[in-house]
Design a protein around this motif. Structure first.
Motif, PDB file in Angstrom:
ATOM      1  N   VAL A   1      -5.734  -9.786  60.821  1.00 25.34           N
ATOM      2  CA  VAL A   1      -5.099  -9.379  59.605  1.00 25.34           C
ATOM      3  C   VAL A   1      -4.504  -8.016  59.950  1.00 25.34           C
ATOM      4  O   VAL A   1      -4.942  -7.129  60.599  1.00 25.34           O
ATOM      5  CB  VAL A   1      -5.931  -9.573  58.552  1.00 25.34           C
ATOM      6  CG1 VAL A   1      -6.590 -11.133  58.495  1.00 25.34           C
ATOM      7  CG2 VAL A   1      -7.182  -8.710  58.613  1.00 25.34           C
ATOM      8  N   PHE A   2      -3.482  -7.841  58.742  1.00 24.12           N
ATOM      9  CA  PHE A   2      -2.995  -6.513  58.578  1.00 24.12           C
ATOM     10  C   PHE A   2      -3.941  -5.707  57.835  1.00 24.12           C
ATOM     11  O   PHE A   2      -4.461  -6.056  56.779  1.00 24.12           O
ATOM     12  CB  PHE A   2      -1.652  -6.647  57.938  1.00 24.12           C
ATOM     13  CG  PHE A   2      -0.963  -5.191  57.718  1.00 24.12           C
ATOM     14  CD1 PHE A   2       0.013  -4.798  58.671  1.00 24.12           C
ATOM     15  CD2 PHE A   2      -1.181  -4.627  56.552  1.00 24.12           C
ATOM     16  CE1 PHE A   2       0.573  -3.737  58.409  1.00 24.12           C
ATOM     17  CE2 PHE A   2      -0.508  -3.555  56.251  1.00 24.12           C
ATOM     18  CZ  PHE A   2       0.512  -2.875  57.395  1.00 24.12           C
TER      19      PHE A   2
ATOM     20  N   PRO B   1      -8.237  -5.138  54.663  1.00 23.25           N
ATOM     21  CA  PRO B   1      -7.144  -6.006  54.696  1.00 23.25           C
ATOM     22  C   PRO B   1      -6.271  -5.743  53.704  1.00 23.25           C
ATOM     23  O   PRO B   1      -6.592  -5.488  52.318  1.00 23.25           O
ATOM     24  CB  PRO B   1      -7.839  -7.393  54.391  1.00 23.25           C
ATOM     25  CG  PRO B   1      -9.327  -7.013  54.786  1.00 23.25           C
ATOM     26  CD  PRO B   1      -9.599  -5.616  54.494  1.00 23.25           C
ATOM     27  N   SER B   2      -4.869  -5.881  53.920  1.00 16.75           N
ATOM     28  CA  SER B   2      -3.745  -5.377  52.880  1.00 16.75           C
ATOM     29  C   SER B   2      -2.727  -6.381  53.240  1.00 16.75           C
ATOM     30  O   SER B   2      -2.379  -6.681  54.337  1.00 16.75           O
ATOM     31  CB  SER B   2      -3.357  -4.009  53.115  1.00 16.75           C
ATOM     32  OG  SER B   2      -4.566  -3.258  53.009  1.00 16.75           O
ATOM     33  N   PRO B   3      -1.826  -6.742  52.097  1.00 16.95           N
ATOM     34  CA  PRO B   3      -0.585  -7.321  52.236  1.00 16.95           C
ATOM     35  C   PRO B   3       0.348  -6.458  53.084  1.00 16.95           C
ATOM     36  O   PRO B   3       0.332  -5.342  52.875  1.00 16.95           O
ATOM     37  CB  PRO B   3      -0.133  -7.820  50.863  1.00 16.95           C
ATOM     38  CG  PRO B   3      -0.557  -6.560  50.197  1.00 16.95           C
ATOM     39  CD  PRO B   3      -1.875  -5.904  50.694  1.00 16.95           C
ATOM     40  N   ILE B   4       1.243  -7.202  54.054  1.00 15.62           N
ATOM     41  CA  ILE B   4       2.149  -6.354  54.604  1.00 15.62           C
ATOM     42  C   ILE B   4       3.284  -5.846  53.841  1.00 15.62           C
ATOM     43  O   ILE B   4       3.865  -4.792  53.921  1.00 15.62           O
ATOM     44  CB  ILE B   4       2.821  -7.563  55.804  1.00 15.62           C
ATOM     45  CG1 ILE B   4       1.502  -7.501  56.868  1.00 15.62           C
ATOM     46  CG2 ILE B   4       4.085  -6.454  56.554  1.00 15.62           C
ATOM     47  CD1 ILE B   4       1.985  -8.700  57.999  1.00 15.62           C
TER      48      ILE B   4
ATOM     49  N   ALA C   1       3.087   1.962  56.016  1.00 16.95           N
ATOM     50  CA  ALA C   1       3.881   2.099  57.209  1.00 16.95           C
ATOM     51  C   ALA C   1       2.810   2.258  58.428  1.00 16.95           C
ATOM     52  O   ALA C   1       3.321   1.968  59.561  1.00 16.95           O
ATOM     53  CB  ALA C   1       4.880   3.203  57.124  1.00 16.95           C
ATOM     54  N   TYR C   2       1.799   2.660  58.215  1.00 15.52           N
ATOM     55  CA  TYR C   2       0.883   2.904  59.245  1.00 15.52           C
ATOM     56  C   TYR C   2      -0.428   1.811  59.489  1.00 15.52           C
ATOM     57  O   TYR C   2      -1.350   2.144  60.119  1.00 15.52           O
ATOM     58  CB  TYR C   2       0.079   4.344  59.340  1.00 15.52           C
ATOM     59  CG  TYR C   2       1.190   5.498  58.939  1.00 15.52           C
ATOM     60  CD1 TYR C   2       1.948   5.683  60.122  1.00 15.52           C
ATOM     61  CD2 TYR C   2       1.420   6.111  57.697  1.00 15.52           C
ATOM     62  CE1 TYR C   2       3.029   6.864  59.906  1.00 15.52           C
ATOM     63  CE2 TYR C   2       2.378   7.011  57.738  1.00 15.52           C
ATOM     64  CZ  TYR C   2       3.071   7.414  58.403  1.00 15.52           C
ATOM     65  OH  TYR C   2       4.036   8.417  58.468  1.00 15.52           O
ATOM     66  N   GLY C   3      -0.069   0.745  58.859  1.00 12.32           N
ATOM     67  CA  GLY C   3      -1.243  -0.218  59.084  1.00 12.32           C
ATOM     68  C   GLY C   3      -0.854  -1.193  60.262  1.00 12.32           C
ATOM     69  O   GLY C   3       0.162  -0.830  60.795  1.00 12.32           O
TER      70      GLY C   3
ATOM     71  N   LEU D   1     -12.449 -11.097  54.265  1.00  8.57           N
ATOM     72  CA  LEU D   1     -11.801 -11.747  55.702  1.00  8.57           C
ATOM     73  C   LEU D   1     -10.994 -10.554  56.168  1.00  8.57           C
ATOM     74  O   LEU D   1      -9.819 -10.348  56.462  1.00  8.57           O
ATOM     75  CB  LEU D   1     -10.548 -12.840  54.995  1.00  8.57           C
ATOM     76  CG  LEU D   1     -11.196 -13.999  54.255  1.00  8.57           C
ATOM     77  CD1 LEU D   1     -10.161 -15.087  53.937  1.00  8.57           C
ATOM     78  CD2 LEU D   1     -12.331 -14.791  55.168  1.00  8.57           C
ATOM     79  N   GLY D   2     -11.974  -9.689  56.851  1.00  5.65           N
ATOM     80  CA  GLY D   2     -11.614  -8.715  57.832  1.00  5.65           C
ATOM     81  C   GLY D   2     -11.896  -7.453  57.368  1.00  5.65           C
ATOM     82  O   GLY D   2     -11.358  -6.459  58.270  1.00  5.65           O
TER      83      GLY D   2
END
Length: 319
Positions: free
Chosen positions: A284-285, A196-199, A163-165, A209-210
């Motif tokens: 990216v997230f 970098p993480s999935p939403i 939730a805080y990404g 990549l980030g």
């Protein structure tokens, strides 16, 4: 080169609650002459007792009935948090996360603790190596005779809840690093990282990549920023020199336009600014991580320890 860590398993550190009580102070004779403390407690009078001094000792008071009241016990001084206020968000940013670690355990609504190994190094994440008390989070690096990975070197790492990404964010951390034997007990740390993480529950994107490692390294006289992009061997690197054994406030900001700024103690003027682009600072997230691990291989000894102490963490979203 930046560390590449892949979480093997994740667990939530359960919130614990403790309480404390103050024991009554033992009675002392405070100069009452031949009257014992025990007899005084029975009589509870300040004057007109045979063989006893008739004046009220310093610090004591006497009420209208002649009862003698001892001085009040001093209030114990609580463990003070390091004297530094949480800085306000930068213009254009809105605060979405604050943790000043005022409880007795990690807040499971804010953090997920790591358990198990990283692919980037030896050693093992153990949720019990993340402790909260006195307004400070402590990440402990030490050898243990047993644990989730058996005997070996253990450390504590954690990631904020999804939730805080976000993408364009500013992360501020106040921390220091204490090591009782730096010559033989070298730990590796990234404080903070944005991973970098999935939403949602989709596939995890490639770390390179980030991944943004804002203060990474094992020395106590500084750290480096690594901004990873394109492939496993490509990154932007910047060294920062300062004494990690003293309290410092580090802020890492990613702005729209793929620009990155690093602030150290002075939140008005960055110590480094990087004019990036969509390739070098991908949109990216990411989620904020506080990571501790072995420096590739773990120490050959079984003694010594390192502690990362964190006073607060804030996350601000660009609005």
């Amino acid at each position: 080169m930046g560390r590449r860590a892949v979480l093997v398993a994740t667990t939530i550190l359960i919130l614990g609650v403790t309480s404390s009580v103050s024991a009554a102070a033992p009675w002392t004779d405070r100069g009452w002459g031949r009257l014992s403390a025990k007899a005084y407690q029975r009589s509870d009078l300040c004057a007109n007792l045979p063989g006893v001094q008739r004046t009220v000792p310093p610090g004591y008071t006497k009420d209208a009935s002649g009862a003698c009241l001892p001085p009040p016990m001093p209030t114990p001084t609580p463990t003070a948090r390091p004297p530094n206020a949480v800085p306000d968000p930068q213009p254009g940013f809105t605060r979405v996360f604050t943790d000043q670690f005022d409880g007795t355990a990690l807040d499971p609504a804010k953090w997920l603790s790591y358990t198990g190994t990283f692919t980037s190094s030896e050693g093992c994440n153990e949720p019990d190596n993340l402790t909260v008390g006195g307004g400070v989070l402590t990440q402990v690096f030490a050898y243990q005779g047993s644990g989730v990975c058996g005997a070996g070197w253990y450390h504590g790492s954690m990631v904020v809840d999804r939730a805080y990404g976000g993408n364009n964010q500013s992360v501020t951390v106040r921390f220091r690093v204490l090591n009782d034997d730096p010559a033989t007990t070298e730990a590796y740390r990234i404080i903070p990282m944005r991973w970098p993480s999935p939403i949602d529950d989709g596939p995890v994107p490639p770390w390179y990549l980030g991944e943004a490692d804002y203060c990474e390294g094992s020395s106590l006289d500084g750290c480096s920023t690594f901004l990873h992009y394109r492939d496993v061997d490509t990154q932007v690197v910047r060294r920062h020199t300062f004494d990690l054994t003293r309290w410092h406030t580090l802020r890492a900001t990613q702005r729209p336009g793929n620009d990155v700024e690093i602030y150290l103690d002075d939140m008005a003027v960055p110590v480094w600014s990087y004019d990036g682009n969509a390739t070098t600072v991908p949109d990216v997230f990411r989620r904020t991580v506080l990571q501790q691990e072995c420096a590739g291989t773990c120490p050959t000894t079984r003694t010594g320890s390192e502690r990362i102490e964190v006073d607060f963490v804030t996350i601000d979203d660009h609005r």
